[in-house]
Design an enzyme around this catalytic site. Structure first.
Site, PDB file in Angstrom:
ATOM      1  CG  HIS A  61      62.713  37.339 -13.410  1.00 14.49           C
ATOM      2  ND1 HIS A  61      62.306  35.833 -13.631  1.00 14.49           N
ATOM      3  CD2 HIS A  61      63.934  36.934 -13.924  1.00 14.49           C
ATOM      4  CE1 HIS A  61      63.228  35.173 -13.949  1.00 14.49           C
ATOM      5  NE2 HIS A  61      64.258  35.761 -13.977  1.00 14.49           N
ATOM      6  NE  ARG A  65      74.130  38.966 -16.512  1.00 11.45           N
ATOM      7  CZ  ARG A  65      73.274  37.771 -16.846  1.00 11.45           C
ATOM      8  NH1 ARG A  65      72.955  37.040 -15.645  1.00 11.45           N
ATOM      9  NH2 ARG A  65      72.468  37.279 -17.563  1.00 11.45           N
ATOM     10  CG  ASN A  95      71.426  35.057 -11.494  1.00 10.34           C
ATOM     11  OD1 ASN A  95      71.034  36.026 -11.411  1.00 10.34           O
ATOM     12  ND2 ASN A  95      71.167  34.115 -12.534  1.00 10.34           N
ATOM     13  CG  ASP A 153      66.574  33.662 -12.062  1.00  9.58           C
ATOM     14  OD1 ASP A 153      65.707  33.469 -12.452  1.00  9.58           O
ATOM     15  OD2 ASP A 153      67.778  34.050 -12.910  1.00  9.58           O
ATOM     16  CG  HIS A 180      65.021  28.923 -12.941  1.00  2.00           C
ATOM     17  ND1 HIS A 180      65.086  29.653 -13.952  1.00  2.00           N
ATOM     18  CD2 HIS A 180      65.333  27.441 -13.366  1.00  2.00           C
ATOM     19  CE1 HIS A 180      65.809  29.118 -14.758  1.00  2.00           C
ATOM     20  NE2 HIS A 180      65.854  27.867 -14.750  1.00  2.00           N
ATOM     21  CG  HIS A 233      61.438  32.384 -16.833  1.00  2.00           C
ATOM     22  ND1 HIS A 233      61.438  30.995 -16.359  1.00  2.00           N
ATOM     23  CD2 HIS A 233      62.716  32.673 -16.303  1.00  2.00           C
ATOM     24  CE1 HIS A 233      62.505  30.571 -15.743  1.00  2.00           C
ATOM     25  NE2 HIS A 233      63.288  32.018 -15.682  1.00  2.00           N
ATOM     26  CG  ASN A 279      66.849  28.180 -19.089  1.00  2.00           C
ATOM     27  OD1 ASN A 279      65.966  27.303 -19.660  1.00  2.00           O
ATOM     28  ND2 ASN A 279      67.715  27.856 -18.213  1.00  2.00           N
ATOM     29  CG  ASP A 306      64.652  35.838 -17.361  1.00  3.02           C
ATOM     30  OD1 ASP A 306      65.751  36.011 -16.700  1.00  3.02           O
ATOM     31  OD2 ASP A 306      64.710  34.650 -18.039  1.00  3.02           O
TER      32      ASP A 306
HETATM   33  O1  DOR Z   1      68.078  33.011 -20.273  1.00  3.95           O
HETATM   34  C1  DOR Z   1      68.274  33.033 -19.294  1.00  3.95           C
HETATM   35  N1  DOR Z   1      69.355  33.705 -18.815  1.00  3.95           N
HETATM   36  N2  DOR Z   1      67.460  32.453 -18.255  1.00  3.95           N
HETATM   37  C2  DOR Z   1      67.767  32.316 -17.047  1.00  3.95           C
HETATM   38  O2  DOR Z   1      66.847  31.881 -16.361  1.00  3.95           O
HETATM   39  C3  DOR Z   1      69.198  32.957 -16.501  1.00  3.95           C
HETATM   40  C4  DOR Z   1      69.525  34.076 -17.395  1.00  3.95           C
HETATM   41  C5  DOR Z   1      71.074  34.586 -17.084  1.00  3.95           C
HETATM   42  O3  DOR Z   1      71.321  34.768 -15.674  1.00  3.95           O
HETATM   43  O4  DOR Z   1      71.674  34.654 -17.827  1.00  3.95           O
END
Ligand code: DOR
Length: 433
Positions: A61, A65, A95, A153, A180, A233, A279, A306
């Site tokens: 996970h 980007r 994502n 996600d 998620h 997470h 998160n 994450d």
């Molecule tokens: O802190 C987080 N950032 N939690 C997530 O679930 C997504 C992630 C992000 O894509 O920045």
């Protein structure tokens, strides 16, 4: 050929670590044994004395980007960062912009991985088209194209009927849904864990029930439709307990936690350092204890980073408006070693199992073991080494890491992918695999 001589070999939880040599020819581990006879002219020798060797770490996970947010991270910088963290394979979330919601996008990620990846990339695709939560993706096509799991996600699948369909179709293709768990209505623009610390700091809290409602719903879904589901997470005490009970009942639920959720608490937010904004949010010390217990007793199957790199400009702002996320590849192993193994929560073999063998099994991607005939994806670490985390040394473009300046133990020295040394003591030495 490469020979790793005289190191402690950590392979699996059913076997005690032992000292031996590993011989790699081409992409494969061809021999493991005592005092393997080699001709130094034919072999690159790694003196493994005092070092530990384990199956290459696999992160199930993370966020790379690309495409869409290359200013935060791209496949090249992200995979270099992963290599520096000892990961030989990583599963980036879908994502991106556009999201990975069709076979063409999966192929794009695979192509970019071939062009600029330093470690293996196992693409995750979305559960729903455009991550809108409305219509499921073409799961068969995604799986055939090489997606190893499905997840929206960052977004929960709020519509239970959509989740039901996704669970049923994903089973036909033996591909796992990673969920998620977050009730957005309850989050209501919260920025940290709701409780004593949020009150003291005057920051809006996120109630733990936001996560736990999702976990409860997904356990019921997995049980009712008899379909496996993986919870991303996990961060709360009651979340761990619900999963423990579900497993005891035989529900096909697996889960992961992150290094920051067992290494830091909401007290860390008192500095207003936006690198602590993540998160799910950092929780209380009771939650951290429960997470550790969940790891120890097997309730929590895996540790995933994450890894969520963000640009400085998205973190160098007021806490309320900063992005959520921690750039975590390059501290994950050391945090696991320092806060779990050295504290006696897990043995080194168990840590490796949760960071390599089990993620490989859940994603069904191979790897995660050190045996004659297995792929030479290998991580070598110096467990005696202590060092200060320094974000300026990160290969990741994301410098958002709250452990900067802290001392940790256990340093990754080599990362070997398909029999190629891609990382050697601070340096990426091979840019392409
Ligand atoms: O802190 C987080 N950032 N939690 C997530 O679930 C997504 C992630 C992000 O894509 O920045």
């Amino acid at each position: 050929m490469i020979c790793i001589k005289g190191s402690t070999i950590v392979d699996g939880i059913s076997r005690e670590p032992y000292i031996g040599d590993i011989l790699i020819d081409n992409k494969t581990i061809v021999k493991i044994g005592q005092d393997i006879d080699i001709d130094p002219r034919d072999v690159t020798l790694i003196d493994g004395k005092g070092l530990h060797v384990f199956p290459g770490l696999i992160d199930m996970h993370c966020h790379l980007r690309e495409p869409g947010y290359e200013y935060k991270e791209d496949i090249e910088s992200g995979t270099k960062s992963a290599a520096a963290g000892g990961f030989t394979g990583i599963a980036p979330m879908a994502n991106t912009n556009p999201p990975i919601d069709n076979a063409g996008m999966v192929n794009f990620i695979k192509k970019r991985a071939r062009e600029s990846g330093v470690v293996k990339i196992f693409p995750i695709a979305t559960v729903t088209k455009q991550m809108k939560g409305e219509e499921i993706t073409e799961i068969g096509e995604l799986s055939r194209a090489g997606a190893v799991a499905l997840s929206d996600d960052g977004l929960p699948i709020e519509n239970a009927q959509v989740m039901r369909l996704a669970l049923q179709y994903s089973q036909m293709f033996n591909i796992r849904i990673i969920s998620h768990c977050e009730d957005f209505n309850l989050v209501d623009e919260g920025v940290m864990n709701e409780g004593y610390m949020s009150t003291i700091l005057g920051l809006k809290g996120i109630n733990r029930a936001a996560e736990e409602l999702g976990i409860a719903r997904d356990i019921i879904m997995a049980k009712t439709f008899n379909a496996p589901i993986h919870i991303a997470h996990v961060s709360t005490k009651d979340g761990v307990e619900m999963i423990r009970q579900a497993k005891a009942e035989g529900v096909a639920v697996t889960c992961e936690t992150t290094p920051h959720h067992f290494s830091a608490t909401d007290k860390w937010v008192s500095s207003y350092d936006t690198n602590t904004k993540v998160n799910p949010p950092l929780r209380t010390s009771d939650d951290v204890l429960a997470i550790k217990e969940g790891l120890r007793d097997g309730t929590i199957d895996a540790i995933a980073t994450d890894h969520a790199p963000h640009h400085m400009d998205e973190k160098n702002v007021e806490y309320d408006i900063a992005e959520f996320g921690i750039s975590g590849f390059e501290t994950a192993f050391s945090l696991g070693y320092t806060n779990l193994v050295k504290e006696g929560v897990l043995s080194l073999s168990q840590l490796v199992d949760k960071m390599s063998t089990t993620p490989a099994k859940i994603l069904n991607v191979g790897g995660g073991k050190l045996e004659e005939g297995s792929i030479a994806d290998i991580t070598i670490a110096d467990l005696q080494a202590r060092y200060i985390v320094d974000i300026d040394k990160f290969y990741s473009k994301g410098k958002n890491n709250p452990f900067h300046g802290r001392e940790v133990s256990g340093k990754v020295l080599y990362t070997i992918v398909d029999g190629n040394i891609v990382y050697n003591n601070g340096k990426i030495i091979k840019n392409r695999i």
